[in-house]
Scaffold this active site. Structure first.
Site, PDB file in Angstrom:
ATOM      1  N   VAL A 279      28.788  -3.630  -6.337  1.00 26.74           N
ATOM      2  CA  VAL A 279      29.930  -3.901  -5.618  1.00 26.74           C
ATOM      3  C   VAL A 279      31.022  -3.670  -6.214  1.00 26.74           C
ATOM      4  O   VAL A 279      32.124  -3.027  -6.117  1.00 26.74           O
ATOM      5  CB  VAL A 279      30.041  -5.187  -4.910  1.00 26.74           C
ATOM      6  CG1 VAL A 279      31.489  -5.652  -4.179  1.00 26.74           C
ATOM      7  CG2 VAL A 279      28.975  -5.833  -3.982  1.00 26.74           C
ATOM      8  N   ALA A 280      31.060  -3.987  -7.732  1.00 29.30           N
ATOM      9  CA  ALA A 280      32.044  -3.916  -8.638  1.00 29.30           C
ATOM     10  C   ALA A 280      32.305  -2.325  -8.890  1.00 29.30           C
ATOM     11  O   ALA A 280      33.363  -1.924  -9.170  1.00 29.30           O
ATOM     12  CB  ALA A 280      31.855  -4.602  -9.810  1.00 29.30           C
ATOM     13  N   ILE A 282      31.749   0.338  -7.071  1.00 34.72           N
ATOM     14  CA  ILE A 282      31.974   1.287  -5.836  1.00 34.72           C
ATOM     15  C   ILE A 282      33.385   1.230  -5.925  1.00 34.72           C
ATOM     16  O   ILE A 282      34.056   0.029  -5.815  1.00 34.72           O
ATOM     17  CB  ILE A 282      31.487   0.756  -4.533  1.00 34.72           C
ATOM     18  CG1 ILE A 282      29.981   0.999  -4.385  1.00 34.72           C
ATOM     19  CG2 ILE A 282      31.996   1.434  -3.451  1.00 34.72           C
ATOM     20  CD1 ILE A 282      29.155   0.011  -3.467  1.00 34.72           C
ATOM     21  N   GLU A 284      36.532   1.130  -4.197  1.00 35.31           N
ATOM     22  CA  GLU A 284      36.782   0.685  -2.913  1.00 35.31           C
ATOM     23  C   GLU A 284      38.243   1.492  -2.518  1.00 35.31           C
ATOM     24  O   GLU A 284      38.483   1.830  -1.373  1.00 35.31           O
ATOM     25  CB  GLU A 284      36.711  -0.828  -2.426  1.00 35.31           C
ATOM     26  CG  GLU A 284      35.616  -1.640  -2.509  1.00 35.31           C
ATOM     27  CD  GLU A 284      35.241  -1.987  -4.114  1.00 35.31           C
ATOM     28  OE1 GLU A 284      35.624  -1.479  -4.992  1.00 35.31           O
ATOM     29  OE2 GLU A 284      34.402  -3.223  -4.102  1.00 35.31           O
ATOM     30  N   ASP A 326      48.392  42.113   7.198  1.00 33.33           N
ATOM     31  CA  ASP A 326      48.534  43.481   7.264  1.00 33.33           C
ATOM     32  C   ASP A 326      49.708  43.753   8.475  1.00 33.33           C
ATOM     33  O   ASP A 326      50.058  44.954   8.886  1.00 33.33           O
ATOM     34  CB  ASP A 326      47.369  44.473   8.014  1.00 33.33           C
ATOM     35  CG  ASP A 326      46.616  44.236   9.192  1.00 33.33           C
ATOM     36  OD1 ASP A 326      46.908  42.904   9.755  1.00 33.33           O
ATOM     37  OD2 ASP A 326      46.040  44.746   9.795  1.00 33.33           O
TER      38      ASP A 326
END
Length: 511
Positions: A279-280, A282, A284, A326
């Site tokens: 969790v830490a 990732i 967020e 063009d």
């Protein structure tokens, strides 16, 4: 049958069971069943809820959802709430941006011509353009948007801007003749007009040949509907980063889990420690930071009148360093402006024109009288060249409406590509004048006099002609289009014709 440009108008009238009086009311219902409405089909729009759910398809968002689930199971409710709040905020921002863009696109669609003037049962009527049917006889004039593909059956100096289809910024002069070649491109079908193009000059009568998705514009719409969307470079990078990050975190958590067990920590505590680490690890806040930055980008683009439908497209646009095109009229404003004038042997910048100078005032007045364009409260209607003439008048507080009211047009000889001239007649200060504008070489060849700064009519000499030609070349080489203006006093009873366009007095050039 699509080669309508190869067919005579009599053949087409018979083919569509119509006449110069238009369709008959009794046939309308059966034709509606056969052809449908004159509208462009579009894919079913996504609901706001569906767009909201699609924001969660991103791989990084899925990882965050997994992290939120793990946090919740492990009892870390604060982390769960924070992660879900960030993800939801991202989804809301993305949804709002998508719906805003949809609204902007809808407002653009409403700018198309909503009404059309048609002949039905021998009477002129105004109907909703969606009710047009093949075989309808449509009447158009300067300022109208062509409501469908149609064959030109009558043309009175009709000119149409087809840049939306061909990219050509120049207006095309339309003809009624049959074109023999059976393999002409859209740009070469000069006896046809196409849905979405703009009438810039003259007027005409059209026979509708195709409506809705069968038009050239409908073919483009069909191609756009069938085009698959691809991920932007930023989306690809984030997805690649998310996959690598998730693999690294899983490997790291597994290693930490087994190391914890090896150190004698019980299985549940080892698992909780590994989950906490996951969790830490990732990021967020990454999703929200990317979304906020992109949202700021879309707001800046909106101020520049650019509609961004998807947030991630901002980053793709930011990566563009060179745009190749063009066709000048496709990416520019396709708006002409008067840059310089030539009077009495001098070239003058448009901003420095003075109405105190009789010759310069005469030139501007002639330009406004011998043109049909109007600028009403910023709404410009008419050929781009003539609009430029009107706008230079506005620049010097000379309004075309007031000038034309003071010196009303009595007769006119419309412009055509063979003569390269347009002439109008007016009563000015108790005398009657023919005012002509056209290609400098044509006007010079027909001129007998030249007007000097003091208003004197002087017989034109070889030196005067050489000076005008040199000025024309100099202005043309600067990339400017040049028009010559001339004036001629006529008898009040004189009925003008093409032979009247001779023995002019040259007023000057406008580029």
């Amino acid at each position: 049958m699509k080669d309508f440009y190869c067919k005579s108008k009599e053949f087409l009238m018979e083919h569509f069971n119509t006449s110069s009086d238009g369709l008959k009311s009794k046939d309308l219902e059966s034709l509606k069943e056969k052809y449908g409405e004159n509208v462009l089909n579009s894919k079913e729009k996504k609901t706001a809820f569906k767009v909201f759910l699609e924001q969660f398809k991103d791989f990084l968002v899925i990882i965050l959802l997994v992290a939120a689930a793990i946090s919740f199971i492990s009892g870390n409710k604060e982390s769960t709430i924070v992660i879900l709040a960030v993800i939801t905020m991202n989804a809301i921002l993305g949804t709002v941006q998508h719906m805003k863009a949809e609204e902007s696109l809808e407002s653009l669609k409403k700018m198309s011509s909503p009404r059309a003037r048609v002949m039905r049962d021998g009477r002129k009527q105004e109907i909703d353009s969606s009710e047009l049917l093949p075989g309808d006889i449509v009447l158009v004039e300067a300022g109208d948007v062509v409501p469908s593909d149609a064959r030109v059956i009558e043309s009175y100096s009709l000119m149409v801007n087809e840049s939306s289809l061909t990219g050509e910024s120049e207006s095309v002069e339309k003809i009624t003749d049959i074109l023999e070649d059976g393999k002409l491109t859209v740009g070469d079908q000069k006896n046809m007009v196409f849905s979405g193009s703009l009438v810039t000059y003259g007027r005409g009568k059209l026979l509708v040949t195709a409506i809705g998705m069968d038009t050239e514009l409908g073919k483009i719409a069909s191609l756009l509907d069938n085009t698959e969307e691809s991920a932007t470079p930023l989306q690809k990078s984030l997805e690649k980063f998310g996959k690598k990050l998730s693999i690294a975190i899983i490997v790291l958590c597994v290693v930490v889990f087994f190391m914890s067990i090896a150190r004698g920590i019980n299985t549940l505590d080892s698992l909780m420690f590994a989950v906490a680490l996951a969790v830490a690890a990732i990021p967020e806040a990454l999703g929200s930071i990317v979304t906020i930055v992109l949202a700021i980008g879309t707001q800046k683009m909106a101020k520049e009148n650019a509609i961004i439908k998807k947030l991630h497209s901002v980053e793709s646009l930011g990566c563009v360093s060179v745009i190749c095109s063009d066709k000048t009229g496709t990416l520019t404003q396709n708006k002409m402006t008067v840059k310089k004038i030539y009077v009495d042997g001098k070239i003058v910048e448009s901003e420095k024109i003075s109405l105190d100078n009789p010759l310069e005032k005469e030139l501007l007045r002639s330009a406004l009288l011998c043109s049909d364009a109007v600028n009403h409260d910023g709404q410009e209607i008419g050929d781009p060249t003539e609009v430029a003439l009107v706008n230079v008048g506005h620049l010097h507080n000379l309004k075309e409406v007031k000038v034309r009211e003071k010196y009303p047009r009595m007769e006119e000889l419309p412009f055509d590509s063979e003569r390269k001239l347009m002439s109008t007649t007016h009563e000015i200060d108790g005398k009657y004048y023919l005012i002509t504008k056209g290609a400098p070489d044509v006007v010079i060849d027909r001129a007998k006099y030249i007007i000097k700064a003091n208003g004197e009519y002087k017989e034109i000499e070889t030196k005067d002609i050489e000076d005008i030609k040199k000025a024309n070349i100099k202005l043309s080489e600067s990339g400017l289009r040049v028009l010559a203006f001339a004036i001629k006093e006529i008898d009040r009873q004189e009925k003008i014709n093409f032979d009247s366009e001779n023995e002019f007095a040259i007023v000057g050039l406008i580029s």
